[in-house]
Design a protein around this motif. Structure first.
Motif, PDB file in Angstrom:
ATOM      1  N   VAL A  29       0.861  -1.180   0.000  1.00  0.00           N
ATOM      2  CA  VAL A  29       0.000   0.000   0.000  1.00  0.00           C
ATOM      3  C   VAL A  29       0.895   1.227   0.000  1.00  0.00           C
ATOM      4  N   ASN A  30       0.770   2.043  -1.034  1.00  0.00           N
ATOM      5  CA  ASN A  30       1.495   3.309  -1.095  1.00  0.00           C
ATOM      6  C   ASN A  30       0.642   4.388  -0.452  1.00  0.00           C
ATOM      7  N   ARG A  31       1.308   5.291   0.277  1.00  0.00           N
ATOM      8  CA  ARG A  31       0.612   6.392   0.938  1.00  0.00           C
ATOM      9  C   ARG A  31       1.169   7.707   0.413  1.00  0.00           C
ATOM     10  N   LEU A  32       0.271   8.558  -0.044  1.00  0.00           N
ATOM     11  CA  LEU A  32       0.629   9.880  -0.546  1.00  0.00           C
ATOM     12  C   LEU A  32      -0.155  10.919   0.236  1.00  0.00           C
ATOM     13  N   SER A  33       0.460  12.029   0.538  1.00  0.00           N
ATOM     14  CA  SER A  33      -0.234  13.113   1.233  1.00  0.00           C
ATOM     15  C   SER A  33      -0.842  14.063   0.221  1.00  0.00           C
ATOM     16  N   THR A  34      -2.025  14.568   0.540  1.00  0.00           N
ATOM     17  CA  THR A  34      -2.711  15.480  -0.367  1.00  0.00           C
ATOM     18  C   THR A  34      -3.646  16.390   0.414  1.00  0.00           C
ATOM     19  N   THR A  35      -4.110  17.423  -0.246  1.00  0.00           N
ATOM     20  CA  THR A  35      -5.177  18.263   0.287  1.00  0.00           C
ATOM     21  C   THR A  35      -6.387  18.051  -0.606  1.00  0.00           C
ATOM     22  N   SER A  36      -7.512  17.714   0.006  1.00  0.00           N
ATOM     23  CA  SER A  36      -8.741  17.480  -0.752  1.00  0.00           C
ATOM     24  C   SER A  36      -9.720  18.627  -0.537  1.00  0.00           C
ATOM     25  N   THR A  37     -10.332  19.063  -1.621  1.00  0.00           N
ATOM     26  CA  THR A  37     -11.399  20.053  -1.574  1.00  0.00           C
ATOM     27  C   THR A  37     -12.652  19.343  -2.068  1.00  0.00           C
ATOM     28  N   TYR A  38     -13.726  19.405  -1.275  1.00  0.00           N
ATOM     29  CA  TYR A  38     -14.923  18.640  -1.606  1.00  0.00           C
ATOM     30  C   TYR A  38     -16.163  19.278  -0.978  1.00  0.00           C
ATOM     31  N   ARG A  39     -17.310  18.859  -1.478  1.00  0.00           N
ATOM     32  CA  ARG A  39     -18.577  19.334  -0.935  1.00  0.00           C
ATOM     33  C   ARG A  39     -19.154  18.246  -0.037  1.00  0.00           C
ATOM     34  N   TRP A  40     -19.563  18.626   1.177  1.00  0.00           N
ATOM     35  CA  TRP A  40     -20.188  17.694   2.123  1.00  0.00           C
ATOM     36  C   TRP A  40     -21.254  18.447   2.907  1.00  0.00           C
ATOM     37  N   ASP A  41     -22.447  17.901   2.938  1.00  0.00           N
ATOM     38  CA  ASP A  41     -23.579  18.527   3.638  1.00  0.00           C
ATOM     39  C   ASP A  41     -23.799  19.972   3.177  1.00  0.00           C
ATOM     40  N   GLY A  42     -23.624  20.215   1.875  1.00  0.00           N
ATOM     41  CA  GLY A  42     -23.898  21.522   1.307  1.00  0.00           C
ATOM     42  C   GLY A  42     -22.792  22.543   1.438  1.00  0.00           C
ATOM     43  N   ASP A  43     -21.716  22.214   2.128  1.00  0.00           N
ATOM     44  CA  ASP A  43     -20.605  23.149   2.318  1.00  0.00           C
ATOM     45  C   ASP A  43     -19.350  22.632   1.623  1.00  0.00           C
ATOM     46  N   VAL A  44     -18.497  23.554   1.218  1.00  0.00           N
ATOM     47  CA  VAL A  44     -17.205  23.192   0.640  1.00  0.00           C
ATOM     48  C   VAL A  44     -16.193  23.093   1.776  1.00  0.00           C
ATOM     49  N   HIS A  45     -15.460  21.984   1.779  1.00  0.00           N
ATOM     50  CA  HIS A  45     -14.451  21.724   2.805  1.00  0.00           C
ATOM     51  C   HIS A  45     -13.088  21.550   2.140  1.00  0.00           C
TER      52      HIS A  45
END
Length: 100
Positions: A29-45
């Motif tokens: 299993v390779n692990r990479l670090s990232t920043t995710s931008t996504y919509r959840w419960d109507g808000d952008v996180h």
């Protein structure tokens, strides 16, 4: 043979990766670090996450997905299976041997 793409919070990613390898559901299993931008419960996180790339076999992929779903902290975890079109034969053999 698939590679399974999983995102997880950094504090859970190492445990998930080690579980999959310890239980012989993934050869690696390779692990990479990232920043995710996504919509959840109507808000952008925007959150720090880890991307896990789990190398597994067709026979083990369903059980791998089930284990990740059972242990993952998210209500709706990102788990996607990618079938390979072409893979180095020696790598495929090692992976199959490691997942048995």
């Amino acid at each position: 043979m698939p590679t399974v793409y999983i995102t997880a919070p950094p504090e859970s990613a190492t445990e998930l990766a080690e579980m999959l390898v310890d239980e012989r559901l993934a050869a690696c299993v390779n692990r990479l670090s990232t920043t995710s931008t996504y919509r959840w419960d109507g808000d952008v996180h925007r959150d720090e996450e880890a991307i896990l790339l789990a190398k597994t076999t067709d026979d083990a992929s369903d059980e791998l997905v089930a284990r990740v779903r059972a242990e993952h902290p998210y209500d709706v975890p990102c788990i996607e299976c990618f079938d390979e079109i072409d893979v180095l034969e020696s790598f495929a053999a090692w992976r199959a041997e490691s997942v048995e």
